[in-house]
Design a protein around this motif. Sequence first.
Motif: not given
Length: 204
Positions: A51, A55, A69, A72-73, A76, A110
Motif C-alpha cells: 500500500l 492507494h 495504480i 493495481d487497485l 486488489g 487487500r
Amino acid sequence: MTKLLHIDSSVLGPYSVSRQVSAAIAERLQQAVPGLQTTYRDLATAPLSHLSGAHLAAAQGTAPTDPAIAQDLATGQAVLEEFLAADIVVIGAPMYNFSIPSQLKAWIDRIAVRGKTFSYGPNGPEGLAGGKRVIIAVSRGGYYGADTPMAALEHLETYLRAVFGFIGVKDLEFIAADGIQVGPEHREKAVKSALEAAGSLQAA
C-alpha cells in the motif's frame, strides 16, 4: 458449490515446506469435498504491491491518475472478491524473521477492508468475514512454542490469529512444520508430521 481459495507466499518455490504442506491440504480437501472449486494465487510469483499514499487516497474517493495504480487497485479488488467468495481458505505461511512474509502482508492489506470484512459500530469493531474455514500451513526454522525460550519472538501464528479474528474468523486451523532448520532429521520429522496431519483433515 463449495469454493476453496489456496494462497502460497513462500519465495522458495519447490524447496518450500509451507508450499508442500499447503498443497497437501488442498489435495486432501479436493478429495474430501465433492465438486470443490479451487482458485490458486501465488503471492511470490505474482506479488501484490504494498500500500502507498496513492492507494489510501483512492480508498478515500480520489480518482487515481497513474494507470499503474488504477490497474493495481483493480487487482486488489479481485483479491478481495476471491476471499469473500471462498468458503475455505488455505494459506501457506512460512516464518521470515519471526513473522509472515511481506508478500502475505500485502495480501492481508487487500482483504482487511472496512465495510467489507470488518466494520466499526457502537460496540467497537465487528468482523464481517466469519463463517469461513481457514487452514494455515506454517513452517518455522526453529521452535517457538509457549514453553520454549523463543516463544516471545513468535509473531506469525499470533499475528494471523489476531488479524483473522479481527475480521471475524475465530477458529483457525494450523498445521505446522517446526524446527526445519535445526537439522535434517528435525526437518524430515516435521514435514512428515505436517503432511500426515494434512492427509487426515476432515471435510468439515
